[in-house]
Design an enzyme around this catalytic site. Structure first.
Site, PDB file in Angstrom:
ATOM      1  N   ASN A  76     -20.521  41.569  19.301  1.00  0.00           N
ATOM      2  CA  ASN A  76     -19.743  42.803  19.378  1.00  0.00           C
ATOM      3  C   ASN A  76     -20.188  43.813  18.322  1.00  0.00           C
ATOM      4  O   ASN A  76     -20.117  45.028  18.534  1.00  0.00           O
ATOM      5  CB  ASN A  76     -18.254  42.501  19.219  1.00  0.00           C
ATOM      6  CG  ASN A  76     -17.664  41.897  20.484  1.00  0.00           C
ATOM      7  OD1 ASN A  76     -18.245  41.998  21.562  1.00  0.00           O
ATOM      8  ND2 ASN A  76     -16.522  41.246  20.360  1.00  0.00           N
ATOM      9  N   SER A 100     -11.464  37.574  18.721  1.00  0.00           N
ATOM     10  CA  SER A 100     -12.662  38.406  18.846  1.00  0.00           C
ATOM     11  C   SER A 100     -12.730  39.449  17.733  1.00  0.00           C
ATOM     12  O   SER A 100     -13.724  40.162  17.631  1.00  0.00           O
ATOM     13  CB  SER A 100     -12.662  39.124  20.201  1.00  0.00           C
ATOM     14  OG  SER A 100     -11.505  39.947  20.327  1.00  0.00           O
ATOM     15  N   HIS A 151     -15.745  31.708  19.845  1.00  0.00           N
ATOM     16  CA  HIS A 151     -15.593  33.002  20.504  1.00  0.00           C
ATOM     17  C   HIS A 151     -16.373  33.052  21.815  1.00  0.00           C
ATOM     18  O   HIS A 151     -17.595  33.143  21.829  1.00  0.00           O
ATOM     19  CB  HIS A 151     -16.060  34.128  19.572  1.00  0.00           C
ATOM     20  CG  HIS A 151     -15.899  35.488  20.169  1.00  0.00           C
ATOM     21  ND1 HIS A 151     -16.836  36.482  20.022  1.00  0.00           N
ATOM     22  CD2 HIS A 151     -14.920  36.015  20.938  1.00  0.00           C
ATOM     23  CE1 HIS A 151     -16.449  37.566  20.654  1.00  0.00           C
ATOM     24  NE2 HIS A 151     -15.284  37.309  21.232  1.00  0.00           N
ATOM     25  N   GLU A 155     -20.061  32.126  20.354  1.00  0.00           N
ATOM     26  CA  GLU A 155     -20.202  32.226  18.905  1.00  0.00           C
ATOM     27  C   GLU A 155     -19.299  31.193  18.226  1.00  0.00           C
ATOM     28  O   GLU A 155     -18.111  31.106  18.532  1.00  0.00           O
ATOM     29  CB  GLU A 155     -19.854  33.632  18.422  1.00  0.00           C
ATOM     30  CG  GLU A 155     -20.875  34.671  18.845  1.00  0.00           C
ATOM     31  CD  GLU A 155     -20.468  36.091  18.479  1.00  0.00           C
ATOM     32  OE1 GLU A 155     -21.333  36.850  18.010  1.00  0.00           O
ATOM     33  OE2 GLU A 155     -19.278  36.432  18.680  1.00  0.00           O
TER      34      GLU A 155
END
Length: 669
Positions: free
Chosen positions: A502, A431, A452, A464
C-alpha cells in the site's frame, strides 16, 4: 557417449539410478542429487544419454526388452528444464546449439527398438512433459498432485525440446495449442482424455506393476488426431490460428508477451507437418529465450522462490485449524481460502446472519476449487459458524479481521491472550494500524504479528507478514509458515504505515487521481498504465478498491486531500465499483468506457512511464528504509502485490536497467 556402455559403467550416476531386472526390464529412476525436485539440467541429461546408450546396447544383445522412466522423488516427476542454466545462454546461436543434443537424445528415445514407458506421479511439466512425449507409452497416477502442462509461456518462451511438434502429434492441434498457450496445469484424468496420458492407475505404488505390464505387452500410445487431423490442415489451420491470435490478444499484449504469438505463428506456418514443426521450432524459440522479456520473467520466477524461502522449512509447527474473527468480506474470504487449502476453520462474528452470509459466499470458491460435490460438501463441513468463539482454544492460527479501530482490536487481543494454545499464532489482518500499537495492552506483545491479505483474498498471491517492534522471530516465522501452507507467497515486512504494497501503490494512485482533477482524460490515463504493463489502470483500480478505502489509506500516509475529486465522490456516496459509480459508471461489474481511443502511441508510452514514476520512487524509499530484507524482495512484493508489469522484472530492476542504458548512451556519445 558410446554404445559400448555396460551396467558397471553406470554405477557412477549421480542423478539417476539404473538397474535391469530379471525379466530384462531396465528401470531408470530420476532422483537428482541434493535437490528436492527433478529438473533437466546438463548433468541429468548427459546421464540419461548414458542410460539410453546402455539400453540400446542391451536391446541389440537381447538382454533388455524395455525401459521404464520413473521419479525417485515422492511428490513430483520432473518440474521442467533447469531454469538456473538458462542464464548461460547469451545469443540465439548458443540457444540453438544447446538445444541440439537434447533434441537428438529425445529422438533416440523415440526411435528405440524396445518399448519406453514413462511412469508419472506428481508434477510433470515443461521439459519433463516433452521427455515423456518422446516415450512410447505414458502411465500416470490419478492422484490430485499429478499434473502435466507446458508453463513455458509464463517464462516468455514456448516448449523447445520439440514439444510443440510432439504435443500436436499426440493430443491433436487444439488440445496441444491450448495447453501451450494457457500454460496451465492439467489434471491426470483430463490429460488422459486429451491424449497426453495413455493410462491411469490409482496410486504411486501401482505404477511399477503397470509399467512392467506395459513393457511386457509392448504397448504403444495411440495419437489423438495429430498432424493427420483436420485442424492441422490448411485452411482450417489458418482459421484456428486466427482465432487463437484474437483470443490471446484479449489477455496479453504482443509487445509485452510475444511468446504465445510466436507459437501461433509457428503453428500457422508449419503445423501441417511433424518434421517441419520440429525443424522450425528452435529458430523460433531462440530469439525468445535471449529476450529481455524472458530474462525478466525468469527473474520473477526466482523472486517467487525467494518469497517462498521466507517460510522456514525446518519447523515442527504445522497449522491445521484456523479461527477467523470478523465475517465481513475479507474475513469470510480468508476463512474460505484456508478451507480450500485443506484446513478446518471456525468463523466468528457478533452477527450470526453475517457469519451465514460470509459462509454462503464461499460456495463459488469451493465449486471452482473442487471438482466433485463430495469434495465441495467436505469443504463446507470444514467451515464452521462459531458466534461464541468456541474454536479459539483449539486453533493453531487466530486471525482478526474486524473494524480498523485501535481500541477495539486492543481489547480483542487482550481478551484472546489467555484463551489460546501456548503455540497458537495470533495475527491481525490490519491494513493501516501498527502491530506494536495493537499489541500494547497485551501481557505478551511479542506474540502478535500482522497477516495482511489483499482483496480478493483467493486471487491475490501475496500476503504480508508484518513484524511489529516487539514481535518475536518465532511468531514471524509461524506467520510465514502459515501463509506458505495456504499456497500464498509470504513477504515479511516492517510495521510501518502502508507496510510495503500500500505504501508504494498509494502515491501512484493518488498522482493519477490528481491528473484527473487537473482535467486529464481518465481513460487515457488507464490505457497508458496498461500500455506500460500494469494489469489495470490506476483510476479503474481506485474504483475497484473503493474510493473510501483509497481516501483512508491516503490519510494514513499523509497523501489525503479533502478537496480532491476523489474526496468529493466519497462525500456524495460514489465509492466506485461497489456502489455502481465512482470515477466510472459500473454496469455488470465492468466500467463503462468510450470507444474513442485514437491516442498517439508515443504519447501513451511517455504518459505510462510518467504514471509509474511515483511507484518506483516510493519503492526506492521502501528499500532504503529496509521495509523488507533486500531490494529483490521489494521487487517481489510490488510484482505479486500490485501486478507491476512482470515482464519488466520489478520497479527497482526496471530503474536500474533504465540507468544502465542511459549510462551506455552517454558513454557512446
Amino acid at each position: 557417449m558410446t554404445t559400448e556402455t555396460t551396467a558397471a559403467d553406470l554405477t557412477g550416476l549421480k542423478d539417476w539410478r539404473f538397474e535391469v531386472d530379471f525379466e530384462g526390464i531396465a528401470w531408470a529412476i530420476f532422483d537428482r542429487e541434493n535437490e528436492s525436485a527433478n529438473a533437466l539440467g546438463r548433468r541429468p541429461l548427459e546421464e540419461l544419454g548414458e542410460i539410453i546408450d546402455r539400453v540400446q546396447s542391451g536391446a541389440r544383445e537381447g538382454t533388455i526388452r524395455g525401459l521404464v522412466i520413473m521419479s525417485g522423488k515422492q511428490k513430483s516427476f520432473i518440474v521442467g528444464a533447469d531454469i538456473r542454466e538458462f542464464a548461460d545462454l547469451k545469443t540465439e546461436q548458443q540457444v540453438i546449439e544447446a538445444l541440439k543434443p537434447v533434441n537428438t537424445l529425445l529422438d533416440r528415445i523415440e526411435a528405440m527398438s524396445v518399448p519406453v514407458v514413462a511412469a508419472i506421479h506428481g508434477v510433470c511439466v515443461g521439459g519433463g512433459l516433452e521427455l515423456v512425449l518422446a516415450c512410447h507409452y505414458r502411465i500416470a497416477t490419478r492422484d490430485d498432485a499429478t499434473r502435466v502442462g507446458f508453463p513455458e509461456v509464463k517464462l516468455g518462451i514456448f516448449p523447445g525440446f520439440n514439444g510443440t511438434a510432439r504435443s500436436i502429434r499426440q493430443a491433436g492441434a487444439l488440445n496441444a495449442m491450448q495447453a501451450m498457450l494457457k500454460g496451465s496445469m492439467i489434471r491426470a484424468s483430463a490429460a488422459r482424455a486429451q491424449g497426453f496420458i495413455d493410462q491411469l492407475v490409482e496410486s504411486r505404488g501401482a505404477l511399477r506393476w503397470a509399467a512392467r505390464k506395459a513393457v511386457l505387452q509392448n504397448r504403444k500410445s495411440k495419437a489423438k488426431g495429430g498432424f493427420a487431423g483436420l485442424l492441422a490442415k490448411w485452411p482450417a489451420r489458418g482459421y484456428l490460428a486466427g482465432k487463437m491470435r484474437s483470443e490471446t490478444a484479449k489477455k496479453v499484449r504482443e509487445d509485452h508477451y510475444p511468446a504465445p504469438f510466436r507459437l501461433i505463428d509457428l503453428f500457422e506456418r508449419y503445423g501441417g507437418s511433424y518434421a517441419d514443426m520440429k525443424r522450425e521450432e528452435s529458430p523460433a524459440f531462440a530469439p525468445l529465450m535471449v529476450s529481455d522479456t524472458s530474462r525478466n520473467l525468469r527473474r520473477v520466477f526466482f523472486l517467487s522462490e525467494a518469497l517462498k524461502a521466507q517460510a522456514p522449512k525446518q519447523s515442527s509447527w504445522r497449522p491445521m485449524r484456523v479461527h477467523v474473527i470478523g465475517a465481513g468480506t475479507m474475513g469470510a474470504d480468508i476463512a474460505g481460502w484456508c478451507v480450500a487449502c485443506g484446513m478446518e476453520v471456525t468463523l466468528q462474528d457478533l452477527s450470526v446472519s453475517q457469519i451465514e452470509k460470509g459462509i454462503a459466499a464461499q460456495s463459488k470458491l469451493f465449486k471452482r476449487k473442487f471438482r466433485t460435490k463430495a469434495q465441495q460438501d467436505a469443504a463446507k463441513a470444514r467451515l464452521i459458524a462459531d458466534p461464541d468463539g468456541r474454536g479459539v482454544p483449539r486453533a493453531d492460527v487466530i486471525i482478526e479481521a474486524i473494524i480498523e479501530k485501535l481500541e477495539i482490536k486492543q481489547a480483542l487481543f487482550k481478551e484472546l491472550e489467555d484463551k489460546v494454545k501456548p503455540d497458537a499464532l495470533l495475527a491481525s489482518n490490519t491494513s493501516s494500524l501498527k502491530i506494536e500499537d495493537i499489541a500494547a495492552t497485551m501481557a505478551d506483545p511479542g506474540r502478535l504479528v500482522g497477516i495482511h491479505f489483499f482483496n480478493p483474498a483467493a486471487q491475490m498471491p501475496l500476503v504480508e507478514v508484518v513484524r511489529g517492534e516487539m514481535s518475536r522471530q518465532g511468531e514471524v516465522d509461524k506467520g510465514a509458515i502459515f501463509v506458505a501452507a495456504i499456497d500464498k507467497f509470504p513477504l515479511v515486512v516492517k510495521s510501518v504505515p502502508g507496510f510495503l504494497v500500500n505504501r508504494v501503490l498509494a502515491p501512484y494512485m493518488m498522482a493519477a487521481m490528481a491528473r484527473v482533477d487537473a482535467g486529464e482524460d481518465k481513460e487515457k490515463i488507464d490505457e497508458a498504465a496498461r500500455a506500460f504493463g500494469m494489469p489495470m489502470g490506476p483510476i479503474e483500480l481506485a474504483d475497484t478498491v473503493g474510493l473510501d478505502v483509497c481516501a483512508s489509506v491516503g490519510q494514513i500516509l499523509g497523501l489525503g486531500d479533502e478537496v480532491s475529486g476523489a474526496a468529493k465522490l466519497v462525500k456524495s456516496g460514489k465509492l466506485g465499483k461497489k456502489t455502481g459509480r465512482g470515477y466510472y459508471v459500473w454496469k455488470d461489474g465492468k466500467p463503462e468506457k468510450s470507444n474513442d481511443k485514437r491516442w498517439d502511441k508515443a504519447d501513451i508510452k511517455k504518459l505510462g512511464r510518467e504514471l509509474v514514476e511515483p511507484l518506483i520512487a516510493e519503492a526506492e524509499r521502501a528499500r532504503d528504509d529496509h521495509i523488507v530484507a533486500n531490494a529483490d524482495l521489494v521487487d517481489a512484493g510490488v510484482i505479486f502485490g500490485t501486478g507491476f508489469a512482470p515482464f519488466r522484472g520489478g520497479p527497482l530492476h526496471f530503474r536500474a536497467r533504465e540507468q544502465a542504458e542511459a549510462a551506455a548512451r552517454d558513454a557512446a556519445e
